[in-house]
Design a protein around this motif. Structure first.
Motif, PDB file in Angstrom:
ATOM      1  N   HIS A  33     -13.729  28.510 -55.089  1.00 30.45           N
ATOM      2  CA  HIS A  33     -14.335  29.811 -55.338  1.00 30.45           C
ATOM      3  C   HIS A  33     -13.600  30.531 -56.482  1.00 30.45           C
ATOM      4  O   HIS A  33     -14.220  31.087 -57.390  1.00 30.45           O
ATOM      5  N   CYS A  66     -19.444  39.187 -57.159  1.00 27.59           N
ATOM      6  CA  CYS A  66     -19.366  38.174 -56.103  1.00 27.59           C
ATOM      7  C   CYS A  66     -20.203  38.577 -54.895  1.00 27.59           C
ATOM      8  O   CYS A  66     -20.094  39.692 -54.406  1.00 27.59           O
ATOM      9  N   GLY A  67     -21.022  37.648 -54.425  1.00 27.63           N
ATOM     10  CA  GLY A  67     -21.854  37.917 -53.258  1.00 27.63           C
ATOM     11  C   GLY A  67     -21.147  37.673 -51.941  1.00 27.63           C
ATOM     12  O   GLY A  67     -21.718  37.846 -50.874  1.00 27.63           O
ATOM     13  N   ASN A  68     -19.878  37.267 -52.003  1.00 26.18           N
ATOM     14  CA  ASN A  68     -19.115  37.026 -50.780  1.00 26.18           C
ATOM     15  C   ASN A  68     -17.961  38.003 -50.643  1.00 26.18           C
ATOM     16  O   ASN A  68     -16.988  37.719 -49.945  1.00 26.18           O
ATOM     17  N   GLU A 121     -14.392  28.848 -59.732  1.00 28.20           N
ATOM     18  CA  GLU A 121     -15.771  29.180 -60.143  1.00 28.20           C
ATOM     19  C   GLU A 121     -15.802  30.566 -60.812  1.00 28.20           C
ATOM     20  O   GLU A 121     -16.347  30.730 -61.902  1.00 28.20           O
ATOM     21  N   HIS A 122     -15.214  31.568 -60.177  1.00 28.22           N
ATOM     22  CA  HIS A 122     -15.219  32.915 -60.767  1.00 28.22           C
ATOM     23  C   HIS A 122     -14.564  32.914 -62.151  1.00 28.22           C
ATOM     24  O   HIS A 122     -15.085  33.502 -63.094  1.00 28.22           O
TER      25      HIS A 122
HETATM   26 ZN   LIG Z   1     -17.869  34.698 -55.448  1.00 21.35          ZN
END
Ligand SMILES: [Zn+2]
Ligand SMILES: [Zn+2]
Length: 773
Positions: free
Chosen positions: A662, A748-750, A665-666
C-alpha cells in the motif's frame, strides 16, 4: 554587461528575505545562465513590407529558432517549436503567413487557423495581430464570446481565424459547408501551447485535428501545422501524434535573456501532526507564500505568486493584504489575485496594472502561465510543484525584463513529488517530461468517428488513413449500436442530434454534481461526477471559500448535493471498497521472479463510508457507513506481481505485506508525474496481498479515465526509472513512519491504512533488485 551586480541583486534579495531567521529557509540555489543575443537570418522569401510591418512592432531581428521554424512552415514542413516564454514563437508563423498573403491577389490569400487552449490567449493573439496594421491580414476571433455578426464576417472575409479546440469541434467542423471559402485556402494551422493538451484532452485534440485535415482535404487543402509549446521532451514526436503525420521538432531556444536564480525555499516550521495519518496541512504552504509575497511587495519588488487553485489565489492575496495592513498599509491595495473565471475586462485591467507597476503583488493560478503578455516582473514565487518542468519553466519565464537578471523561488508542498524535488534539486532543471496522449483510445475515438461521419460520410479506407487501424472495427460497433448506418461503402450518421454535441472534449461526459446551499438555494460549486461520491456524500464536510458546509443530502441521479453552512470541528475522508480485475495483458516484462505488466483492467469501486477527523490533528474521531452505488471503470493499468519468495527474501513478514504494498503504491502514484505530464489525481491505484488473477501480491496503478489516458503506459515503459525515484523519495523522507511527503495519500480510500514505511522501502528495493541491469 556587468555580470556581478545582477547576481548580487538576487543574492541580496534572498538574504534580506531570510534576515532574522536562525535556520536558513533556502536549501538550494540553482542558476540558469543568461542567454547572449544570437541573430538568425531573414529568409529570402520574406517581402520588404512584411519586414517593415514587423519592425513597426519592434521586431528588427530574428532569433535563429524563429528563422528556422518560419522557413519550415513556408516550405510546408510540419514543425513543433518548443522554446521558452517570450521567445517570440508567434513570429515563426506570422512571418510566413504574412508573406504568403502579400504574394496572393486580394481575396484569394491563403488562410491561417490559430488554435489556442484558452479564449483569453486567443484574444491576446488577435490583439497583437491587429497591432501589426498589416492590410493583407484580416483577423477575427471565433469563440463563445463572438457575436453572430462577427462570426458571419469571420466565415466570409477573414484570412486569419483565432479559435479554440472546442469551437473547432462544435462550431467550425460540423458546419464546414459555411466555411468553404476559408477551408479551401487553408495553408497554415497553428496549435499554440500544445503541451497543455495532455492525457485524454490530448487524445481528443488529436481526433479533432485529424477531422480538420480530412475536411480541409475534401476542399483540396493540405495545411501545414506549426505547434508551439513550452519546453518539453521530443516535441516533434508529440505533434506528430496529434496531427497524424511526421513533424520536426525545434528545441534550441536562442532568445536572449538574463540570468535566472532559482531558490528552493523550505519553510522552517512546517509542523505535521504526528498523532496519525490525516489530510495534509496545506495551510502552511499558503501562509508561507503570503508572508514571502508581503515581504517582497514591502520591498517594492514586483512579484507574481503562482498557486495551485483558484481558492488559494484568493486566500494568498487576502492574507498578503492583511499582513501589509499591519506593516505598510499603503501597499495593501497594490496586491490582487488573478485566476480563470474572471471577466475578460477584469483580467485585462489586472494585466495592465501589473505591467504599469501599479500592482506590486499578484497571486495567480496557471491561468496566467500561458502566453499572456505580462512578462517583466522582478520575482516569481512558485507555491507547490506546478506538475511539470515545462510548467515550472513557463512560470519562471514570467520573471525578468529583457536581459535583466531575475529571481524565482520554489516553495515545495507536502507531497512525495515536491519533497523529492526539493531534496534532489538537480532533477528540477533536468530535461522536461514528455507529453502523454493516446490517439487510439476507443472511448475517445468513437465519438469523433461519429462526428467525422456526420461531416462527410466515411469509408473503411478513409477511417484507417485518418484515424488509425482501430477505426474500422469501431465503425462496425457504432453501426451495431445504431449510431451509424452503412450504405454501400460508407458509414453515415443517422441520429437527429449533432454528434459533436455528444462529445465533451474536456473530459468526462457525465454531468457534474451541483452543490446547492440549503438556506439560500444558491449554487456554490460544481463537483466532477467522478469525484462526487467521495466528496459530497451525505455527511461529508465540504469546504468552499474557506467556509465549512455539511452535506445534508446527495442525489447522484439528479446530480445535486445540498449543503448547510456550519462550523464543524472535523473534516471527513471517504472510505472506498475497490477491486481490480485483469481483462487483458497487453505487454509484459519479467524482472527475475517479479512480473511487470501493462494491460486493460476493470476497476469496481463503491464508497462504503467515511472517517471523521479532528481538524488540526487529523485524529480519527468517528466512522460512519454509507450505502452507495458501485461504479465500474474499464481502463489501462501497469502492475507488479511480486511472489512471496521475493517478499520473504526482503524480510517482509506476511502481516506486513499489505502495509508495504500500500505504501509503495501511494508513493509510486505520487511520483508518476515526474515521468508523464499528469497529476496524481489523473491516476489511481490499488494493492492487494494476494490478487485472485495473479496469485501474488500485486500493485496496480491505473489511468483514471475510461479507456486509459497513456499515463500508465508511460509508467510501464519507464518502470525502472519510476520505481528508482519512488524508493529514493520514500527513503530520503525524514519522517519516522510515513507522512504526506512520502507514503500517505490525500485521496486514499482506506484512510491511509495499513501503511508500513520501512517495509515499503524493502519491497521497492527488492523489486528493483530483480530488474535487469
Ligand atoms: Zn490507499
Ligand atoms: Zn515521510
Amino acid at each position: 554587461m556587468d555580470d556581478r551586480a545582477p547576481d548580487d541583486a538576487a543574492g541580496a534579495l534572498l538574504a534580506r528575505l531570510q534576515a532574522g531567521d536562525s535556520i536558513p529557509a533556502v536549501t538550494s540555489v540553482l542558476e540558469i545562465p543568461a542567454m547572449p543575443k544570437r541573430v538568425g537570418s531573414w529568409p529570402s522569401w520574406a517581402p520588404t513590407e512584411v519586414r517593415q510591418a514587423l519592425a513597426g512592432i519592434g521586431i528588427q531581428e530574428l532569433y535563429p529558432h524563429q528563422s528556422e521554424a518560419a522557413d519550415d512552415l513556408w516550405h510546408a514542413r510540419h514543425v513543433a517549436l518548443a522554446t521558452g516564454t517570450a521567445s517570440g514563437k508567434s513570429i515563426a508563423y506570422l512571418l510566413p503567413a504574412m508573406s504568403a498573403m502579400c504574394d496572393a491577389p486580394p481575396g484569394r490569400e491563403p488562410t491561417l487557423l490559430y488554435i489556442s487552449p484558452t479564449k483569453a490567449l486567443a484574444r491576446d493573439q488577435l490583439r497583437r495581430m491587429e497591432e501589426l496594421h498589416f492590410p493583407a491580414l484580416r483577423c477575427a476571433a471565433y469563440d463563445g464570446d463572438s457575436p453572430p455578426e462577427e462570426r458571419r464576417w469571420a466565415r466570409r472575409h477573414a484570412n486569419v481565424v483565432v479559435t479554440n479546440p472546442d469551437m473547432l469541434h462544435r462550431g467550425i467542423l460540423p458546419r464546414h459547408e459555411a466555411w468553404v471559402a476559408f477551408l479551401r485556402r487553408l495553408r497554415f494551422v497553428v496549435v499554440d501551447e500544445f503541451h497543455t493538451y495532455r492525457g485524454v484532452l490530448g487524445s481528443h485534440l488529436a481526433a479533432v485535428l485529424r477531422r480538420l485535415r480530412r475536411v480541409a482535404e475534401h476542399y483540396g487543402a493540405q495545411p501545414t501545422f506549426l505547434g508551439a509549446s513550452a519546453t518539453i521532451a521530443d516535441p516533434g514526436m508529440t505533434l506528430s501524434q496529434m496531427i497524424g503525420v511526421p513533424a520536426k521538432g525545434i528545441t534550441h531556444d536562442q532568445a536572449a535573456r538574463g540570468r535566472t536564480t532559482l531558490a528552493i525555499w523550505q519553510p522552517r516550521a512546517r509542523s505535521w501532526p504526528h498523532s496519525g495519518p490525516g489530510p495534509p496541512a496545506k495551510a502552511s504552504l499558503i501562509s508561507e507564500t503570503s508572508e514571502l509575497l508581503a515581504q517582497l511587495v514591502g520591498q517594492g519588488v514586483r512579484t507574481l505568486a503562482f498557486v495551485r487553485s483558484r481558492r488559494a489565489a484568493e486566500v494568498v492575496a487576502a492574507r498578503t493584504q492583511r499582513i501589509l495592513d499591519d506593516r505598510a498599509p499603503h501597499l495593501s491595495e497594490r496586491v490582487a489575485s488573478y485566476r480563470s473565471g474572471y471577466l475578460p475586462e477584469e483580467r485585462r485591467e489586472l494585466e495592465v496594472r501589473l505591467r504599469d507597476g501599479l500592482l506590486l503583488g499578484l497571486a495567480a493560478t496557471s491561468a496566467l502561465e500561458l502566453g499572456i503578455d505580462v512578462a517583466g516582473v522582478d520575482a516569481v514565487l512558485i507555491a507547490g510543484w506546478p506538475g511539470t518542468r515545462a510548467s515550472l519553466r513557463q512560470r519562471m519565464g514570467r520573471a525578468g525584463r529583457g536581459l535583466q537578471p531575475s529571481l524565482a523561488i520554489f516553495i515545495p508542498d507536502d507531497d512525495p513529488l515536491d519533497s523529492f524535488l526539493a531534496s534532489h534539486p538537480e532533477q528540477i532543471l533536468a530535461e522536461s517530461e514528455g507529453i502523454v496522449l493516446d490517439p487510439d483510445n476507443p472511448y475517445v475515438l468513437a465519438g469523433h468517428l461519429c462526428a467525422a461521419a456526420a461531416e462527410i460520410p466515411i469509408n473503411e479506407e478513409d477511417a484507417t488513413c485518418w484515424f488509425g487501424p482501430e477505426a474500422p472495427g469501431l465503425l462496425e460497433t457504432l453501426q451495431e449500436r445504431g449510431f451509424l448506418r452503412r450504405r454501400r461503402a460508407a458509414w453515415f450518421w443517422v441520429r437527429p442530434q449533432r454528434p459533436a454535441d455528444l462529445v465533451d472534449i474536456r473530459g468526462s461526459n457525465a454531468e457534474p454534481v451541483s452543490v446547492i446551499e440549503e438556506d439560500t438555494a444558491r449554487l456554490i460549486a460544481s463537483v466532477d461526477a467522478g469525484a462526487a461520491d467521495r466528496t459530497v456524500h451525505e455527511g461529508a464536510v465540504y469546504t468552499h471559500q474557506g467556509a465549512d458546509h455539511l452535506i445534508v443530502g446527495y442525489s447522484p441521479e439528479d446530480c445535486v448535493a445540498m449543503a448547510r453552512r456550519t462550523a464543524l470541528p472535523y473534516s471527513t475522508q471517504a472510505l472506498t471498497d475497490s477491486e481490480t480485475r485483469i481483462r487483458r495483458v497487453e505487454d509484459s516484462q519479467d524482472w527475475g521472479a517479479v512480473g511487470v505488466r501493462f494491460g486493460t483492467v476493470e476497476v469496481n469501486s463503491t464508497v462504503v463510508g467515511f472517517l471523521k477527523r479532528r481538524q488540526r490533528t487529523g485524529e480519527v474521531i468517528g466512522r460512519e457507513p454509507l450505502d452507495m452505488a458501485r461504479h465500474t471503470l474499464t481502463t489501462r493499468a501497469v502492475w507488479w506481481e511480486i511472489p512471496s519468495e521475493v517478499l520473504e527474501a526482503a524480510d517482509i513478514e506476511a502481516m506486513d505485506v499489505g502495509g508495504a504494498a500500500h505504501g509503495a503504491e501511494h508513493a509510486a502514484i505520487g511520483m508518476l508525474p515526474l515521468l508523464a505530464q499528469c497529476d496524481r489525481w489523473d491516476i489511481g491505484g490499488l494493492s492487494t496481498e494476494r490478487h485472485p488473477d495473479t496469485g501474488h501480491c500485486t500493485i496496480f496503478v491505473y489511468d483514471g479515465q475510461a479507456g486509459g489516458a497513456g499515463f500508465a503506459r508511460r509508467g510501464y515503459l519507464s518502470a525502472q526509472k519510476w520505481l528508482t525515484s519512488t524508493v529514493q523519495a520514500v527513503a530520503s523522507c525524514p519522517c519516522e513512519s510515513g507522512c504526506p511527503s512520502c507514503i500517505q495519500s490525500p485521496k486514499c480510500g482506506n484512510g491511509n491504512e495499513p501503511l508500513d514505511k520501512a517495509a515499503a522501502i524493502r519491497l521497492l528495493n527488492a523489486v528493483l533488485a530483480s530488474a535487469p541491469r
